[in-house]
Design a protein around this motif. Structure first.
Motif: not given
Length: 464
Positions: A83, A70, A74, A79
């Motif tokens: 999430q 991550v 990120w 990503m």
């Protein structure tokens, strides 16, 4: 309503941490502070950051495959979208059936992000558009960590698109609830850092929602409501007391510790969070308005958000694993209920269990009309679902948004001695082992495995 105690030491002795748990709490708390370098970097939480490298200074001590992955990815859109499905707050995303008037996204704005040669309206009709809306954050007072440092809170909306690879990608972000020239809609085609900053603001709002509503209100505080009613209305020999006890153990104690050290005036929340300084209280008060009994029933809330079709969203592992754990838990709870209640009439005549149900609604939830908590239960099926919601909330749901200690299905304290219940426990454990194995198999080879709902990582109770 929480227990009437200001400090942990004011609690009745039998619901305080025992010696082992007390030592464990202190050690884990100290270890967490050390790992996060909170003492060393507290000044960073209370001031503006000037470089993206500051993120790495905070998380450099956290070493595991998922966090490192991550940390590396990120900034990427995939990503960011992932999430919402399997991160620490997988409960906000919902299917978009109509673009809200307050979020005037047009086809021209997002057409470049759509991959199927369909218009935005056609993509909505096909079930490919999703939305997150942090309206509850509108109007919350932002924290002021010192006289010169005012923090900020956004109440954003984000439109997400399921692309041809069935990945959830952000395609439009508005940081406020009222559209206008001073509240533009940000797009992936905007300047790189404009788009990244918009995503950061959404993630910031998600953090506030997660910490205050998903985690604190909807797992810790609601479990305390059930715990208090149980202690007040059910004797220790009652089968429902025996069933619930492992799942509410230490919950009142951990919550009292939180009120004493974490969310108290000048506690960690006040020092480090934008909703500290009273904003967190406002947010929880607003969050209670959407806290209904049905919203604690896992299948109901998944369906209410339009996410119950596995084929439409095959990578929503929180949903898939949650379904399995819910059904296994409900099967076990139903077995226990039917062992002790031979008919619906015997349930209706049980004054203690009916007093417990009424206490939760009338005292714990203060008879709020919107909460829709039952004041009595007439059938064994209704009781099974009610108790399943309690056990699931205190164990699996809390695990999905936090982390675990004593694994689900472990009952070290022998509350039940009857052979039929022990047999039901064994069936429950067998089911949980099978679920854990299926999740392990599903995760093999994945760069982002999802284990938060795996029974071997689910704590029995909200005690951490």
């Amino acid at each position: 309503m929480s227990i009437d105690a200001n400090r942990h030491k004011d609690l009745p002795r039998d619901i305080q941490f025992d010696t082992e748990k007390g030592v464990d709490f202190v050690l884990n708390y100290s270890k967490a502070i050390e790992n996060l370098c909170v003492n060393q970097f507290m000044h960073m939480f209370q001031s503006s950051w000037s470089d993206f490298a500051d993120f790495e200074k905070i998380f450099v001590r956290i070493k595991n495959t998922i966090s490192e992955y991550v940390m590396k990815h990120w900034k990427e859109d995939f990503m960011f979208g992932y999430q919402f499905l399997n991160g620490c707050n997988p409960v906000v995303i919902k299917k978009c059936t109509k673009i809200p008037e307050k979020f005037p996204v047009t086809d021209e704005m997002v057409n470049v992000s759509l991959e199927r040669q369909m218009t935005l309206e056609e993509e909505i009709e096909a079930g490919n558009i999703y939305i997150v809306d942090y309206e509850v954050l509108e109007g919350i007072t932002a924290n002021c960590t010192d006289p010169c440092t005012l923090q900020y809170i956004a109440a954003p909306m984000c439109l997400l698109y399921k692309n041809a690879q069935k990945k959830i990608m952000p395609i439009a972000i508005q940081l406020g609830q009222t559209p206008g020239e001073d509240n533009p809609i940000f797009l992936p085609t905007d300047a790189k850092y404009d788009w990244l900053l918009a995503k950061i603001w959404v993630r910031s709002a998600d953090f506030q929602y997660h910490q205050n509503i998903t985690h604190l209100l909807r797992s810790h505080l609601i479990t305390e409501v059930f715990a208090i009613a149980m202690y007040r209305q059910l004797p220790a020999v009652h089968p429902v007391y025996k069933l619930l006890m492992p799942h509410i153990r230490f919950t009142i104690a951990i919550n009292t510790k939180a009120r004493e050290q974490l969310i108290c005036e000048c506690g960690i929340f006040d020092k480090a969070n934008a909703t500290g300084g009273g904003g967190h209280v406002q947010l929880i008060q607003k969050g209670v308005k959407s806290l209904t009994f049905r919203s604690l029933c896992f299948p109901d809330i998944i369906k209410a958000r339009g996410l119950d079709n596995k084929e439409e969203l095959p990578t929503y592992f929180y949903r898939d694993d949650g379904y399995m754990v819910w059904e296994a838990t409900k099967s076990f709870v139903s077995d226990v209920v039917h062992i002790y209640y031979t008919s619906d009439e015997t349930l209706q005549e049980d004054e203690e269990i009916q007093a417990f149900i009424k206490d939760v609604c009338s005292f714990g939830m203060q008879d709020f009309d919107h909460c829709e908590f039952p004041k009595s239960l007439k059938t064994r099926e209704d009781l099974s679902e009610y108790l399943t919601a309690i056990v699931f909330t205190a164990s699996a749901q809390h695990a999905a948004v936090n982390f675990g200690q004593l694994y689900l299905g472990s009952y070290p304290d022998e509350h039940f001695t009857e052979k039929p219940v022990k047999e039901a426990m064994e069936r429950f454990r067998t089911q949980l082992v099978e679920i854990s194995l299926s999740i392990k198999t599903r995760n093999e080879g994945k760069k982002l495995p999802y284990y938060n709902m795996s029974p071997d990582k689910i704590p029995n109770s909200v005690a951490v």
